[in-house]
Design a protein around this motif. Structure first.
Motif, short mmCIF file in Angstrom:
data_model
loop_
_atom_site.label_atom_id
_atom_site.label_comp_id
_atom_site.label_asym_id
_atom_site.label_seq_id
_atom_site.Cartn_x
_atom_site.Cartn_y
_atom_site.Cartn_z
N LYS B 149 0.97 -1.15 0.08
CA LYS B 149 -0.06 0.01 0.19
C LYS B 149 0.77 1.32 0.08
CE LYS B 149 -4.32 -1.05 2.86
NZ LYS B 149 -4.54 -0.63 3.81
N ARG B 150 1.70 1.26 0.90
CA ARG B 150 2.80 2.45 0.84
C ARG B 150 3.32 2.63 -0.28
NH1 ARG B 150 4.17 0.68 5.87
NH2 ARG B 150 6.45 -0.10 5.25
N ILE B 151 3.87 1.67 -0.90
CA ILE B 151 4.62 1.59 -2.23
C ILE B 151 3.72 2.14 -3.25
CG2 ILE B 151 6.09 0.51 -4.14
CD1 ILE B 151 6.85 -1.46 -1.41
N ALA B 152 2.64 1.62 -3.25
CA ALA B 152 1.67 2.16 -4.11
C ALA B 152 1.12 3.61 -4.44
CB ALA B 152 0.24 1.24 -4.19
N GLU B 153 1.14 3.94 -2.98
CA GLU B 153 0.72 5.48 -2.71
C GLU B 153 1.87 6.40 -3.24
OE1 GLU B 153 -0.12 5.67 1.43
OE2 GLU B 153 -2.02 4.65 1.08
N LEU B 154 3.25 5.86 -2.85
CA LEU B 154 4.37 6.54 -3.21
C LEU B 154 4.47 6.68 -4.71
CD1 LEU B 154 6.66 7.76 -1.65
CD2 LEU B 154 8.10 5.77 -2.13
#
Lengths: 659, 164
Positions: B149-154
């Motif tokens: 999720k974090r990587i996707a948001e980034l």
């Protein structure tokens, strides 16, 4: 003995002596917490005692539930003669959360009573049975955050819990408070100044004993039962239902104040974007948020800590980063100086009004009032008050005494609605009552008006149950009435906002609220969680019996809700007796004139002025239902005897002050 | 059967110490943080709260150090002390690099976490889930999911810079 630590610690700073007495003498009739303070104060204090007299008593007291897994049980009650109450110093209370109270229990004490005055600055170091009065000369002058750190380092125990005063307490600023951790404060009452007058800079506690619990499984089961049911803070019922699903977000999604979400998102998230909640000992709620604003110390923030933002607006987000930083700096400075931030909710509107009228100006006061809300104004004001510099010396006496000194008390303060100078709509923004700042507007909430009139301070250490039901619950009035029937015995106990009613059902509800308040402060429990008037799971009426069930599970003693309420009534009568010996009569049981003169115009809570004549009728209902004399407000012999307070009745009779 | 472990998320901890209270209540019959097997370490000035527990090592240094072989691993994977065999030499205390071994000064005992025999009280009372008792697989999957999720948001942030 389960629940209780079993001892009361007495400290005499003049003599440099400490000793303990047994709790058992008091536990059955006075329960704990405020009950112990009330009883010992009644037995020992002189009614005319000045709060700064070395002989005045200062209490830090906890209850049988403190230090257990009962949610919201970490409160410590601070009580004594207050320097800020107006027109005269009066016995009152304040309280704070965190971890200090539980630690006092772990050290083996239910209550700490301090009297006397040390010759030079000292702090108290309580380590189980070892109690030392230690030199504090080197830390005198330090701010309240630094003091805690310095004391912990000096006693060599990072697990010690510390309460401290800042420079404001040392300088006897009448609204100085007592600070614990990075936000917890015994704010109202000016007890920081009482500590200062005793040359007592801090109290550090470390306990290695335990709190024995009669039925550990029972406590855990009740904890599981109550936790999801609490309706918390300014959230609506719908919102607190969401609390279960999105625990971290309840207080940033639907808070009344629009500046909180952007602020928390900017300064209060962890590395994974989650809200950083912090809580009191063993409490599952964690109602504070930890924030870090660059350039300032980090700290916890809940509701009151937004005080400066509240004075600017609570209808729109803060205008810019400058205002955000000023808000945080105001919170931090008030904590560090050890100033009760709530005092400013009346003081700053008054200063702005006097400035607008040309009665005071920037030059003569040395405070850039015209620059409000710039940080320059706030920083100068707080510094000048804390160190009693120039005009700050007058303000350090508290808003009411300062207004009196400036000759503006009646015309510009008690008979004037300062709403236009207050940013907040539900905080009335001017004088509240008995020397304290306005809070929830008594014109909109008649129960609160009566609660306020009858109390020794502002009633918002127990009056929240009314505003929570009729305002924050967000329930339709018809639903509220059904709940009122369950918790106050009558659907008619509440009135729609803006349509005040003054009948005896209102007085009866107030008496129930007051009695419950003393149960809560005796056990000692958090006012936001107890009594559980609403149930977040069902959306309906809450469970009023959880306090008694917790009491039984912790202490092993059978106790019903009704029995607890009777103890609450006993304590309220004892407190009334204390007030009566201090000179309180029916005519003092009132509110500032402004609430009888002007309507509250805010569109959220529009309300007419309180009808003075009907309010007096409401008071008469109250005295009669209390078993007090309606003409004087004195408790009657009959009532005191019914409550087992024969000695109290005898003393009042001797003074000629019995109903 | 997949082994469950106590998974700690420092940032979730509100510092309330309910874990200490529950641990001592269950193991000692009283809320007595001194005797708790879990300690919440605090850095108040930066708001860091960290519940510290026995790591339940696969090769426990405390066990290696014990001269009378009083330390063993129980059926749920907890490193436990046989009180009968223990001579109280504290070699385990000194050997543990995590401070995971506690002492009871009153009754002169070594205190260790036994994972409440597979139902740890600390995790049960931690509503904020700073302490969770879960299988290694569940924990790994949860962390991987959060990371994605974090990587996707980034990725979205980098790919689509804010319109000005």
């Amino acid at each position: 003995m389960y629940g209780y630590a079993g001892r009361i610690l007495r400290v005499d700073l003049t003599e440099g002596k400490t000793y303990t007495v047994s709790t058992t003498t008091y536990a059955d009739r006075f329960l704990g917490g405020i009950g112990f303070a009330d009883k010992i104060y009644w037995d020992e204090a002189r009614p005319d005692m000045d709060p700064f007299d070395p002989e005045s008593l200062l209490f830090f007291t906890v209850g049988p539930l403190t230090g257990t897994l009962v949610p919201g049980s970490a409160r410590t009650i601070v009580a004594g003669k207050s320097p800020i109450t107006y027109p005269r110093p009066a016995y009152t209370r304040s309280s704070f959360g965190g971890e200090w109270g539980p630690e006092l229990k772990f050290a083996g004490y239910d209550c700490l009573v301090i009297k006397g005055k040390a010759e030079k600055p000292v702090y108290l170091w309580i380590q189980d049975d070892n109690v030392e009065i230690r030199d504090a000369t080197r830390i005198w002058g330090a701010d309240a955050y630094a003091t805690q750190d310095l004391v912990k380092r000096e006693v060599g125990d990072e697990r010690a819990q510390v309460v401290a005063i800042g420079p404001a307490g040392e300088k006897l600023v009448r609204f100085a408070c007592i600070i614990h951790r990075r936000a917890r404060a015994a704010g109202q009452g000016g007890f920081g100044a009482v500590m200062g007058s005793k040359n007592l800079k801090a109290i550090a506690v470390r306990g290695t004993k335990g709190v024995a619990v009669a039925d550990p499984e029972g406590v855990l089961a009740l904890r599981e039962y109550v936790t999801p049911r609490f309706v918390i803070c300014c959230s609506s019922i719908e919102d607190s239902r969401r609390f279960h699903a999105t625990r971290d977000h309840w207080n940033i999604t639907k808070m009344a104040n629009p500046w909180i979400p952007p602020f928390i998102k900017k300064y209060g998230l962890d590395s994974r974007g989650r809200v950083r909640n912090t809580g009191c000992f063993a409490c599952p709620i964690g109602c504070h948020n930890y924030c870090e604003v660059p350039g300032f110390p980090g700290g916890e923030i809940s509701c009151l800590q937004w005080w400066y933002a509240n004075l600017i607006t609570n209808r729109s987000p803060l205008p810019d980063e400058k205002a955000e930083r000023a808000t945080w700096e105001a919170k931090t400075l008030a904590d560090q100086y050890g100033l009760n931030a709530y005092e400013f909710m009346q003081m700053i509107p008054l200063l702005r009004a006097l400035h607008a009228d040309g009665i005071i100006d920037d030059e003569k006061t040395g405070i850039p009032i015209s620059k409000f809300p710039d940080r320059e104004f706030m920083v100068t004001l707080l510094r000048k008050i804390t160190y009693r510099e120039g005009f700050g010396d007058i303000l350090a006496e508290g808003t009411w005494r300062a207004a009196e000194k400036l000759g503006v008390l009646e015309e510009h303060f008690l008979k004037r609605d300062l709403g236009e100078f207050s940013g907040s709509y539900f905080v009335s923004g001017g004088a509240g009552g008995h020397g304290f700042s306005g809070h929830y507007d008594p014109r909109a909430f008649i129960l609160d008006a009566l609660l306020w009139a009858m109390y020794s301070r502002d009633p918002f250490d127990h009056a929240h149950e009314d505003t929570n039901l009729v305002f924050w619950s967000g329930l339709p009035f018809e639903e509220q009435k059904k709940i009122a029937k369950e918790i106050y015995g009558s659907e008619n106990a509440i009135h729609p906002i803006g349509k005040p009613e003054y009948d005896e059902d209102k007085a009866r509800a107030v008496i129930i609220i007051e009695n419950r308040a003393n149960v809560k402060d005796a056990l000692t429990l958090c006012d936001w969680l107890y009594p559980m008037i609403l149930d977040a799971v069902t959306g309906g009426v809450g469970d009023l019996t959880v306090e008694s069930k917790f009491f039984t599970a912790v202490t092993g003693k059978e106790m019903t809700y009704e029995e607890l309420l009777k103890i609450g009534e006993r304590l309220w009568n004892l407190e009334r007796a204390i007030m009566v010996t201090e000179g309180r009569t029916r005519k003092d049981d009132t509110l500032p004139d402004l609430y009888f003169m002007y309507p509250q115009k805010a569109p959220e809570i529009p309300s007419p002025p309180i009808d003075r004549e009907k309010f007096e009728e409401l008071k008469t209902h109250y005295y009669r239902l209390r078993g007090w004399d309606p003409s004087t407000g004195y408790p009657t012999e009959e009532k005191l005897k019914e409550l087992g307070l024969e000695d109290v009745a005898a003393k009042l009779r001797e003074m000629g002050k019995i109903g | 059967m997949a082994q469950k472990i106590l998974v700690i998320d420092f940032e979730r901890c509100s510092g309330c110490r309910a874990c200490e209270a529950a641990c001592s209540q269950v193991r000692e019959g009283a809320v007595k943080p001194l005797m708790a097997r879990v300690y919440v370490m605090k850095w108040e000035e930066v708001g860091l709260y960290a519940p510290m527990l026995c790591q339940q090592c696969y090769t426990p240094l405390c066990r290696e150090a014990c001269p009378v072989k009083a330390i063993s691993i129980n059926s749920v994977g907890a490193v436990v002390v046989d009180e009968e065999a223990c001579i109280g030499c504290k070699a385990c205390f000194n050997a543990c690099p995590f401070g995971g071994i506690h002492l009871d000064p009153e009754r002169k005992r070594i205190l260790t976490c036994n994972l409440c025999e597979g139902d740890p009280a600390c995790a049960k009372v931690c509503y904020r889930q700073a302490i969770q008792y879960e299988t290694v697989t569940d924990s790994t999957l949860r962390k991987k999911r959060e990371a994605v999720k974090r990587i996707a948001e980034l990725t979205i942030r980098v790919a689509l810079p804010p319109q000005t």
